[in-house]
Design a protein around this motif. Structure first.
Motif, PDB file in Angstrom:
ATOM      1  N   ALA A 116       0.829  -1.196   0.000  1.00  0.00           N
ATOM      2  CA  ALA A 116       0.000   0.000   0.000  1.00  0.00           C
ATOM      3  C   ALA A 116       0.869   1.252   0.000  1.00  0.00           C
ATOM      4  N   SER A 117       1.986   1.183   0.691  1.00  0.00           N
ATOM      5  CA  SER A 117       2.891   2.333   0.722  1.00  0.00           C
ATOM      6  C   SER A 117       3.666   2.466  -0.580  1.00  0.00           C
ATOM      7  N   LEU A 118       4.003   1.341  -1.152  1.00  0.00           N
ATOM      8  CA  LEU A 118       4.880   1.331  -2.321  1.00  0.00           C
ATOM      9  C   LEU A 118       4.151   1.693  -3.607  1.00  0.00           C
ATOM     10  N   ALA A 119       2.924   1.225  -3.709  1.00  0.00           N
ATOM     11  CA  ALA A 119       2.193   1.345  -4.972  1.00  0.00           C
ATOM     12  C   ALA A 119       2.087   2.788  -5.484  1.00  0.00           C
TER      13      ALA A 119
ATOM     14  N   ARG B  23      18.933  -5.146  -8.918  1.00  0.00           N
ATOM     15  CA  ARG B  23      17.517  -5.489  -9.035  1.00  0.00           C
ATOM     16  C   ARG B  23      16.628  -4.671  -8.110  1.00  0.00           C
ATOM     17  N   VAL B  24      17.166  -4.308  -6.975  1.00  0.00           N
ATOM     18  CA  VAL B  24      16.367  -3.543  -6.015  1.00  0.00           C
ATOM     19  C   VAL B  24      17.136  -2.324  -5.542  1.00  0.00           C
ATOM     20  N   ASP B  25      16.381  -1.335  -5.099  1.00  0.00           N
ATOM     21  CA  ASP B  25      17.007  -0.115  -4.587  1.00  0.00           C
ATOM     22  C   ASP B  25      17.227  -0.201  -3.086  1.00  0.00           C
TER      23      ASP B  25
ATOM     24  N   GLY C 249       3.783  -2.532   8.384  1.00  0.00           N
ATOM     25  CA  GLY C 249       4.463  -2.671   7.101  1.00  0.00           C
ATOM     26  C   GLY C 249       4.449  -1.372   6.318  1.00  0.00           C
ATOM     27  N   GLY C 250       3.337  -0.678   6.380  1.00  0.00           N
ATOM     28  CA  GLY C 250       3.227   0.590   5.671  1.00  0.00           C
ATOM     29  C   GLY C 250       4.261   1.591   6.163  1.00  0.00           C
ATOM     30  N   ARG C 251       4.397   1.661   7.473  1.00  0.00           N
ATOM     31  CA  ARG C 251       5.384   2.590   8.025  1.00  0.00           C
ATOM     32  C   ARG C 251       6.793   2.200   7.602  1.00  0.00           C
TER      33      ARG C 251
ATOM     34  N   LEU D 295      11.572   3.278   4.213  1.00  0.00           N
ATOM     35  CA  LEU D 295      12.517   2.867   3.168  1.00  0.00           C
ATOM     36  C   LEU D 295      12.497   3.879   2.019  1.00  0.00           C
ATOM     37  N   LEU D 296      11.303   4.320   1.653  1.00  0.00           N
ATOM     38  CA  LEU D 296      11.190   5.304   0.578  1.00  0.00           C
ATOM     39  C   LEU D 296      11.914   6.587   0.973  1.00  0.00           C
ATOM     40  N   ALA D 297      11.764   6.983   2.221  1.00  0.00           N
ATOM     41  CA  ALA D 297      12.437   8.185   2.696  1.00  0.00           C
ATOM     42  C   ALA D 297      13.951   8.021   2.560  1.00  0.00           C
ATOM     43  N   LEU D 298      14.395   6.834   2.899  1.00  0.00           N
ATOM     44  CA  LEU D 298      15.817   6.532   2.805  1.00  0.00           C
ATOM     45  C   LEU D 298      16.280   6.606   1.353  1.00  0.00           C
ATOM     46  N   LEU D 299      15.462   6.089   0.471  1.00  0.00           N
ATOM     47  CA  LEU D 299      15.816   6.094  -0.949  1.00  0.00           C
ATOM     48  C   LEU D 299      15.821   7.515  -1.501  1.00  0.00           C
ATOM     49  N   ASP D 300      15.024   8.356  -0.898  1.00  0.00           N
ATOM     50  CA  ASP D 300      14.974   9.749  -1.330  1.00  0.00           C
ATOM     51  C   ASP D 300      16.153  10.538  -0.772  1.00  0.00           C
TER      52      ASP D 300
END
Lengths: 359, 359
Positions: A100-103, A132-134, A322-324, A329-334
């Motif tokens: 849900a967070s990733l989509a 393959r993954v970030d 899981g959403g959090r 992770l997205l924040a980290l990738l940013d």
DNA sequence: CGCTGATGGTAACGCGGTTTAGTTGAATCG
DNA sequence: CGATTCAACTAAACCGCGTTACCATCAGCG
């Protein structure tokens, strides 16, 4: 419907070149237009976007990964024997929340199961080398876990769920400063207190704990917390028995605890599968719940409130969890800084399986 | 361990160029050597392989996808509301099996959950346009399912699990000949017969069926099969009630069936979650299992044999099922022809929840 | 001795994007 | 009016691999 004779034109995915041709500009202009970069006029931008839309263009994740250095995907590995996940609903919920967070960010989730953490480290190395993954989401941290070190060396961003020691703990491993590891840790100690206080309040002084796998960090923490709480409250005794999380070993542990010279009056089970197993063993022995023995499940799921008696359980929303984690992770990738954050304390939902101990 | 001051050299994934330099050959030679193509001598090949191994080289999945037209990944989408998967263990097991088949071939699994089949079709289109997956595994086929058509149009290879009508059925949709869809269909009719015969043999003449979601193809098939079997055997009555697979609606359906003027003496539940719910409702009403009512679960999982009474259940190995599906998909990706194959009939494991009906 | 064919290797290109370095044409300015 | 500047756009290089075309070397052979 009749047989379709004339197959539709061979389906070729539209590329930027197609869009460029159609819009009458160069591919670079298309790239600028679609990525909201300066370099094209507003009118051109709009035209390009319209054409791309019409053609159903989507950036090739491969091409983008190749030049942009971003795979557009995050990974998650589960290192448990498949049979130990028999009836656990935790992971599916967790994955659901991660999704849900990733989509919305168009990040795909690459999922794999392996046998052990060694294989997991191998897989991380492979995923990294393959580009393959970030980043990855790490679950089930172990007491002496090679994964943070591996990820740190690779420089692969990761969020560790329920992991590591509390920040500042002397046991927290030192990692290269390059490490981009966030950590969402669960307050197992606080949660255990919640349960023990509930049972203590009901009058229980002898508590049995059907724990998880010894190597798991949270298992170790829970066992230690129970012991600490027992000391603090002066409990008669509090015994933890480790298992592999399966119903089988859960039942075995329950039998062992019930067979003690002075059996516990309450059982804390580290997942709902073993809680059900414990209830079952109690029934076998003619013990009534909660009259003769109380049972608490450390994890809620439908069976906990479908069963009779309904099981008192520690409720945490696995999907939100899981959403959090995915958001972190997205924040980290940013480019965000690694963070240590604590998951809110779960709620103990008191149901029918806990009550006063027998006199 | 002391603070690590000197971070290790920035970790860059090794590329073919690195291997080539190290081995003193061109990148093409490396490519030939590593892909077992002619064009290099055995000695060079060995040397290159050794170097690649030493450097931990792995082909960039992005680059490979870009040139080789193969993403090295397959997709799987789950279009169910997350809460309807509460306690079902089927999917995790299925995924586990899929993994096991995929891993040796170094194929990754991209997993996503969506709200409905429309969104699923959208996602397929996106994945196709992005070149993210080479093929997909489709689960939960619907009665009027837009997905086969979508996949056929895209030319995206797929294996449909438990899907479509039996080959040759007039209802089977006509698809473009380009379609590369295999199908592993479960013999729901045969399985239903198994259950009904078991119950009939015990003496049951009134059967209630707590079915799944109406739109699901297997739900429709099971309902039809039950009706056919009832007619064939001359059952007094056989009623199906549809649900959304949740415990809540399962319980509701059970209440409704029990409240009928002439209630059923046996219940068939389309998953184990609803079976447990039915057991629970029976207990509520003071009905003893199997004395007053028999219960069969169409799906086995740990709770089925942990619970008391243990539930008679239809046992199919979800992981093997998934494994076969993945193998079929791999065959399709290798250029194999689409196949229609039938999953072996599940076994009905008779446990404590079924017995003779009350006199 | 020159031609042929196999062997073992290299250079160059394409995949579909992003990005940097040019290249226009028109507006601005001295 | 010629020089300067900027906006708008294009050409070309690059990412890392697979692949095809090409090239050198050498053995065999007439």
């Amino acid at each position: 419907m009749s047989e379709i004779e004339s197959d539709a034109p061979p389906p070729r995915r539209p590329t930027m070149k197609d869009v460029a041709r159609e819009a009458g500009v160069s591919t670079s202009a298309v790239s600028f237009a679609l990525n909201n970069r300066p370099g094209v006029s507003d009118s051109t931008r709009r035209r390009v976007i319209r054409v791309a839309d019409r053609l159903g263009w989507r950036p090739s994740s491969a091409a983008r990964a190749l030049s942009g250095e971003s795979a557009g995907a995050v990974g998650m590995v589960l290192a448990r024997p498949a049979d130990s996940l028999g009836g656990e609903s935790f992971f599916l919920q967790l994955v659901s929340g991660i999704q849900a967070s990733l989509a919305p960010r168009d990040q795909a989730l690459v999922f794999q199961m392996v046998d052990d953490v060694q294989a997991e480290c191998e897989l991380y190395r492979r995923w990294w080398a393959e580009g393959r993954v970030d980043g990855v989401i790490v679950v089930d941290p172990r007491v002496s876990d090679p994964r943070p070190e591996t990820l740190a060396v690779l420089g692969l961003p990761a969020v560790i769920i329920g992991g590591m020691e509390a920040p500042g703990s002397p046991d927290a491993p030192q990692l290269p400063r390059r490490a981009r590891l966030s950590n969402i840790w669960a307050d197992d100690s606080g949660a255990m207190d919640l349960i023990v206080r509930h049972l203590y309040g009901l009058g229980h002084r002898r508590i049995g704990h059907i724990a998880g796998t010894p190597g798991f960090a949270h298992t170790a923490r829970r066992i230690a917390s129970l012991r600490a709480a027992a000391r603090r409250l002066g409990l008669e005794h509090a015994v933890s028995v480790t298992t592999d999380f399966t119903d089988r070993q859960g039942a075995k542990a329950a039998r062992r605890l019930f067979s003690a010279p002075v059996p516990p009056t309450a059982l804390i089970c580290d997942n709902e599968v073993m809680a059900v197993a414990a209830v079952s063993v109690a029934a076998e022995r003619g013990l009534l719940i909660p009259r003769d023995v109380s049972v608490v499940s450390w994890e809620d799921s439908v069976i906990c409130h479908t069963l009779h008696p309904q099981l008192t359980a520690l409720v945490r929303k696995a999907d939100e969890f899981g959403g959090r984690a995915a958001a972190q992770l997205l924040a980290l990738l940013d480019g965000g800084a690694p963070r240590q954050l604590q998951d809110p304390l779960p709620r103990l939902e008191s149901r029918e399986s806990t009550g006063a101990p027998p006199a």
